[in-house]
Design an enzyme around this catalytic site. Structure first.
Site, mmCIF file in Angstrom:
data_model
loop_
_atom_site.group_PDB
_atom_site.id
_atom_site.type_symbol
_atom_site.label_atom_id
_atom_site.label_comp_id
_atom_site.label_asym_id
_atom_site.label_seq_id
_atom_site.Cartn_x
_atom_site.Cartn_y
_atom_site.Cartn_z
ATOM 1 N N GLY A 1 29.058 60.759 118.779
ATOM 2 C CA GLY A 1 27.820 60.477 118.057
ATOM 3 C C GLY A 1 27.152 61.753 117.563
ATOM 4 N N GLU B 1 16.534 58.732 109.385
ATOM 5 C CA GLU B 1 17.530 58.701 110.470
ATOM 6 C C GLU B 1 17.286 59.845 111.451
ATOM 7 O OE1 GLU B 1 21.917 59.834 109.630
ATOM 8 O OE2 GLU B 1 20.757 60.997 108.233
ATOM 9 N N GLU C 1 26.916 67.177 106.840
ATOM 10 C CA GLU C 1 27.787 66.923 105.704
ATOM 11 C C GLU C 1 27.295 65.856 104.723
ATOM 12 O OE1 GLU C 1 31.158 64.622 108.159
ATOM 13 O OE2 GLU C 1 31.676 66.727 107.834
ATOM 14 N N GLU D 1 36.939 59.029 106.052
ATOM 15 C CA GLU D 1 35.641 58.968 105.369
ATOM 16 C C GLU D 1 35.043 60.343 105.155
ATOM 17 O OE1 GLU D 1 36.097 58.597 108.480
ATOM 18 O OE2 GLU D 1 34.357 59.303 109.598
ATOM 19 N N ASP E 1 27.827 64.293 115.604
ATOM 20 C CA ASP E 1 28.675 64.931 114.604
ATOM 21 C C ASP E 1 27.786 65.636 113.584
ATOM 22 O OD1 ASP E 1 27.936 62.201 114.111
ATOM 23 O OD2 ASP E 1 29.285 62.130 112.424
HETATM 24 C C1 LIG Z 1 31.994 60.804 111.546
HETATM 25 C C2 LIG Z 1 32.246 59.454 112.112
HETATM 26 O O1 LIG Z 1 33.073 59.279 112.944
HETATM 27 N N1 LIG Z 1 31.570 58.477 111.652
HETATM 28 C C3 LIG Z 1 30.305 57.991 112.051
HETATM 29 C C4 LIG Z 1 30.241 57.355 113.397
HETATM 30 O O2 LIG Z 1 28.980 56.759 113.473
HETATM 31 C C5 LIG Z 1 27.879 57.617 113.327
HETATM 32 C C6 LIG Z 1 26.653 56.799 113.344
HETATM 33 O O3 LIG Z 1 26.330 56.558 114.645
HETATM 34 C C7 LIG Z 1 27.937 58.429 112.094
HETATM 35 O O4 LIG Z 1 26.953 59.461 112.157
HETATM 36 C C8 LIG Z 1 29.257 59.037 111.927
HETATM 37 O O5 LIG Z 1 29.319 59.656 110.681
#
Ligand SMILES: CC(=O)N[C@H]1CO[C@H](CO)[C@@H](O)[C@@H]1O
Ligand SMILES: *[C@@H]1O[C@H](CO)[C@@H](O)[C@H](O)[C@H]1NC(C)=O
Ligand SMILES: *[C@@H]1O[C@H](CO)[C@@H](O)[C@H](O)[C@H]1NC(C)=O
Ligand SMILES: *[C@@H]1O[C@H](CO)[C@@H](O)[C@H](O)[C@H]1NC(C)=O
Ligand SMILES: *[C@@H]1O[C@H](CO)[C@@H](O)[C@H](O)[C@H]1NC(C)=O
Ligand SMILES: *[C@@H]1O[C@H](CO)[C@@H](O)[C@H](O)[C@H]1NC(C)=O
Ligand SMILES: *[C@@H]1O[C@H](CO)[C@@H](O)[C@H](O)[C@H]1NC(C)=O
Length: 584
Positions: free
Chosen positions: A319, A519, A534, A288, A321
């Protein structure tokens, strides 16, 4: 449950192997179209869509083998380099964005839930109602079409309706759900909360752990394991012991996953400790965020590239990221950029606190169910982990917990909101709390982290990453407030109220101005949303709603929308207050 001690020898060998080599990695998931194929690579690198997540959220019009085969024909016909227009055409012909989710009206939704009555300040009462009114805008269920041909979707079908975070996060997410569930329970929606938990348990049964979100491409990544905490808060509101009885085995299974797949041995002061880290060892970029990850590794050696992918997925699992929390520069500091990401070498305070809290809670549940032997075993595991947290993560001079770097055996002495997570999760012994609680509060006050008008930022470093300054993330404010509350002194409670008030006021201003919940927020500009990272800020927003409802519920008798309201809790709502006119 195998004891820590029996597992220890074998885990240490595994951990050493995992640290040493990135060989023999599994693909990101078992769905090649969405996780590991020339099709994914070509489409994502051509940037057919601005947000890499858009493509992997499309559904296939035909089955997987036809889709992959026909794409191979296109590759052959174009000498392995289709043009952007040809790729676009292929995507249009073979994929659809029909939508996999439909709006859903939870049956337990109430216009005027009882908790609103307990909020003294009239403006905040209207705010609480405004947030309650957002739930139906975020409520979804899976369309029947997904259930008919689930193999043609990246979405994992789930039985119950659920509340999504909002915006690009349009499926169920793991740790977000903790704050959403608490908010739902405050709104009196116990059935919806229960359905959310049951959905997460379905994912746990299917994958052996709970993935980041209900998409195949999140398969190999989990998130901070708050399932047990969700069941605990559900039980607190409903006293539904039969639900606990039916699901305790699943809670135990989740702990086994973390113990088997995410624990490491840390030797400190002549003693071995079993602690936990985020670690998602699989091959390739995040589907993704494929373009972003792949582009970041241009010029890397193959080994460095594989390591980067693992560390970036491991950070996504946290979490956070992304954040300087996961950066280790050659000199060992956090003052780097995304290419310095080395998540696997960091033992995070919050993760270990959450697992210690879960082990203790499972002991409590087993005691309630009169499984005394099990209760005793889990209590011993929890106590063992609490001791390790104190031995490895606690820094006596600074009276604070810090993430620990196992590459050079040192504390990462930086302000991060996650540092106080052991207090939030009751992952400290009562004697430790007696001796150190007040000192932690002083340290927190002196850190500078509580000095901002828009709430508590995750860090004090302006890195451009979204989990750094100036961003205020609602779940982290909740962690800090509960940590202060759990110190138990009158001073700490007063400070908890103050921190909650600053944050609720900020969200309230934002809600009046933009008719939205965000958020993330901006510590320096109350009511404004945060940026960086991002993707653009998302609206909705599940955990923000949950955290604000938590504070309005907990402190509704003392919070005020402005200093002028202190002696006038019946102040008229300001003219700009109103329901949100849109969401997600
Ligand atoms: C980047 C990733 O692994 N995906 C998502 C996991 O879930 C969080 C929401 O809690 C997203 O911020 C991430 O992008
Ligand atoms: C996939 O679809 C094609 C064409 O519709 C069909 O011939 C094939 O049997 C299907 N394959 C599978 C595995 O279902
Ligand atoms: C594509 O070309 C390769 C090499 O010529 C061939 O082996 C393969 O079968 C072709 N694929 C399809 C789907 O035609
Ligand atoms: C949920 O709350 C309603 C209303 O208070 C109650 O009737 C119902 O039994 C509750 N359900 C559970 C599972 O506790
Ligand atoms: C810790 O574990 C390592 C690796 O098995 C071992 O060599 C060492 O002796 C252990 N240390 C202690 C104090 O038990
Ligand atoms: C971090 O690195 C940048 C660029 O190398 C430098 O300008 C800055 O002073 C450093 N900050 C700290 C706190 O060391
Ligand atoms: C509220 O009332 C108290 C006690 O009467 C008074 O000291 C304080 O100044 C008042 N605050 C405001 C903002 O009016």
């Amino acid at each position: 449950m195998v004891s820590f001690y029996k597992m220890r020898e074998c885990l240490m060998l595994l951990a050493v192997a995992a640290l040493a080599s990135a060989a023999d990695l599994l693909p990101t998931c078992d769905r090649p179209v969405y996780c590991d194929s020339a099709l994914l690579h070509q489409v994502q690198m051509a940037r057919i869509y601005e947000d890499s997540k858009t493509f992997v959220d499309l559904q296939m019009k035909y089955n997987e083998s036809k889709t992959l085969n026909d794409f191979e024909v296109l590759m052959n016909d174009t000498n392995q380099s289709p043009s952007r227009a040809q790729l676009q055409q292929f995507v249009d012909d073979y994929f659809s964005s029909d939508g996999e989710l439909e709006d859903w009206t939870p049956s337990d939704l109430s216009d005027n839930p009882a908790f609103l009555e307990t909020i003294k300040d009239k403006e905040f009462r209207a705010f609480g109602k405004g947030i309650n009114d957002i739930w139906p805008l975020l409520a979804r269920k899976i369309k029947a079409a997904v259930l008919e041909k689930p193999e043609q979707h990246s979405l994992v079908p789930l039985t119950h309706g659920f509340i999504i975070p909002g915006g690009r996060f349009k499926e169920i997410y793991y740790w977000d759900s903790f704050w959403i569930i608490e908010g739902l329970l405050i709104s009196g929606m116990n059935e919806t909360a229960k359905g959310m938990i049951e959905n997460l348990i379905e994912l746990l049964i299917k994958f052996g752990h709970i993935p980041n979100g209900s998409r195949w491409y999140y398969q190999e990544r989990s998130q901070p394991p708050l399932l047990t905490a969700m069941v605990a808060v559900y039980y607190k509101y409903t006293q539904d012991i039969s639900f606990v009885r039916d699901n305790i085995g699943h809670l135990e299974n989740e702990m086994e996953f973390w113990l088997n797949e995410r624990s490491v041995n840390v030797e400190k002061d002549g003693k071995n400790h079993t602690l936990f880290r985020f670690f998602a060892p699989s091959d390739g970029p995040r589907p993704e965020s494929y373009y972003e990850d792949y582009s970041n590794t241009i010029g890397f050696s193959e080994e460095d590239r594989n390591n980067f992918y693992i560390d970036i997925k491991s950070a996504a699992e946290s979490g956070w990221d992304f954040s300087t929390r996961w950066f280790i520069t050659p000199d060992g500091s956090n003052n780097g950029s995304l290419t310095d990401i080395h998540t696997r070498y960091i033992i995070p305070v919050d993760l270990n606190a959450i697992i210690a809290g879960a082990l203790q809670q499972i002991a409590v549940f087993n005691a309630l169910l009169l499984n005394l032997q099990k209760s005793y075993e889990y209590a011993a595991l929890a106590s063992d982990l609490r001791n390790s947290i104190e031995a490895v993560l606690w820094n006596k001079e600074d009276s604070m917990w810090y993430d620990y770097n196992i590459r050079d055996n040192s504390h990462r002495k930086y302000f991060y909101s996650s540092n106080v997570a052991p207090l939030w999760q009751n992952a400290v012994s009562s004697s430790f709390l007696q001796a150190n609680g007040a000192k932690v509060m002083t340290q927190l006050e002196q850190s500078g982290g509580l000095d901002f008008p828009g709430g508590v930022p995750t860090s004090l470093i302006r890195s451009g990453e979204q989990w750094d300054f100036p961003n205020v993330w609602p779940p982290e404010v909740s962690i800090v407030v509960n940590a202060l509350e759990n110190i138990g002194t009158a001073e700490a409670k007063a400070l908890a109220v103050e921190v909650a008030q600053t944050f609720v006021r900020s969200c309230h201003w934002g809600f009046q101005e933009y008719k939205q919940m965000f958020e993330k927020y901006d510590a320096e500009n109350p009511g404004k949303y945060g940026g960086g990272g991002e993707y653009n800020v998302q609206f909705g927003f599940g955990w923000s709603n949950g955290a604000v409802l938590e504070f309005l519920h907990k402190y509704g008798s003392v919070l005020t929308a402005s200093d002028n309201n202190v002696n006038d809790t019946t102040a008229a709502p300001s003219s700009t207050t109103g329901p949100p006119n849109s969401s997600a």
